[in-house]
Design an enzyme around this catalytic site. Structure first.
Site, PDB file in Angstrom:
ATOM      1  N   VAL A 121       0.865  -1.171   0.000  1.00 45.78           N
ATOM      2  CA  VAL A 121       0.000   0.000   0.000  1.00 45.78           C
ATOM      3  C   VAL A 121       0.909   1.230   0.000  1.00 45.78           C
ATOM      4  CG1 VAL A 121      -1.813   1.248   1.248  1.00 45.78           C
ATOM      5  CG2 VAL A 121      -1.738  -1.258   1.325  1.00 45.78           C
ATOM      6  N   CYS A 122       0.527   2.235  -0.784  1.00 47.42           N
ATOM      7  CA  CYS A 122       1.225   3.521  -0.757  1.00 47.42           C
ATOM      8  C   CYS A 122       2.706   3.309  -1.110  1.00 47.42           C
ATOM      9  CB  CYS A 122       1.015   4.144   0.624  1.00 47.42           C
ATOM     10  SG  CYS A 122       1.393   5.905   0.756  1.00 47.42           S
TER      11      CYS A 122
END
Lengths: 208, 208
Positions: free
Chosen positions: A98-99
């Protein structure tokens, strides 16, 4: 199903807790929270999470979830997470980020020539690390799933629930989380936010 | 600005971490994480959070954030959080809840005759506790802001950022979190999900 959530100092809590809230309550899942040491981990805005295991003790996983950090450059420089990912990723059915967690996957060689997404402000840096960067919110490629910035981990994990247990399970999970989002503004992507804010965000997320 | 995030055993992590990720990085904010004791707190799906202070040490706050729980009835029965809320709420500029955290506010008398929202499966129970229940995702009434289930805490906190520092700050925060949601299904509310799933969710969230 053994889902290992990766913790490290300076991580962004929501990157992890979004997917956690989607995946950990599934009846098939055993959730573990692994860090380099047993010490509590301070996230980049102050929340403290406690690991339940250490990298040394985790040799395999069915699913890996790797969060990002506002100080992702320092995390890469520390070179603690990527060596462990290099070892455990081949055992995993799904490796997810994520991210800016994508930069850790890239640093471990997992994204070489592979389509992947990341926080919008880190796209150029992820490309420099060898990934074929997409602007999608979630990218599924082989056994790797990458998500865009922070909140995109929720969409990523719901996608994974659909792949693992079907659409009806994903719908039920979405309903339990009352995930019927109503963002107060149209400003959640660099395409919709005012350019001055995009510039400021890019500066804040630059490599340090 | 002193923002106090409330922790308790059995809480739902995303209820807290959504608003945390929106509020804690704001330059004006000092974030504290308060629980009844200094012991680590195990959330309802296994994640362990560490308090940074205890209820005894917190006499006032500018903003209170109260998460819910999948086992909210047991949390009400324990009667630990509500007595403290009763004491600190009058000092707060904003008292907020996410999901079934609303039942803790109600139990502290904060929602008596007040419009409020909650997790969709807990609406009847919140009404029985004295609130005028709305089906909105976020309800602002006087100094109290309530949010619907789990993920609605993100929308709630962005609304609060707008109230505290203006719309441009809310837009910037939304951009940094890349909050441009793409739920994979149209199933995030009891109005859109298949009726059989709604029934199952209601059973899962009933008072125990």
């Amino acid at each position: 199903m053994d889902v290992v959530f990766v913790l490290y100092p300076g991580m962004t809590a929501l990157d992890l807790v979004g997917p956690y809230e989607v995946l950990a309550p599934q009846p098939e899942v055993t959730a573990r929270f692994a860090a380099a040491t047993p010490d509590p981990v301070r996230c980049d805005a102050g929340l403290v999470l406690a690991p339940t295991t250490t990298f040394d003790e985790v040799d395999r996983a069915d699913v890996l979830v790797v969060p990002g950090s506002g100080r992702w450059g320092e995390v890469l420089d520390a070179d603690v997470v990527a060596p462990w990912l290099r070892r455990v990723h081949p055992t995993a059915t799904w490796t997810t980020s994520v991210c800016s967690g994508s930069t850790l996957l890239a640093s471990a060689g997992i994204l070489d020539g592979r389509p992947a997404t990341t926080h919008w402000a880190v796209r150029d840096e992820l490309a420099a690390l060898g990934a074929e960067v997409r602007t999608d919110r979630v990218v599924v490629d082989g056994s790797v799933i990458t998500a865009a910035g922070v909140s995109a981990g929720i969409d990523m994990a719901l996608t994974l629930v659909g792949l693992l247990w079907g659409d009806d399970r994903a719908r039920f999970t979405q309903l339990l989380l009352e995930y019927d989002p109503r963002p107060p503004h149209r400003a959640g992507s660099p395409e919709t936010a005012p350019p001055a804010l995009v510039e400021r965000g890019r500066h804040l997320m630059r490599r340090r």
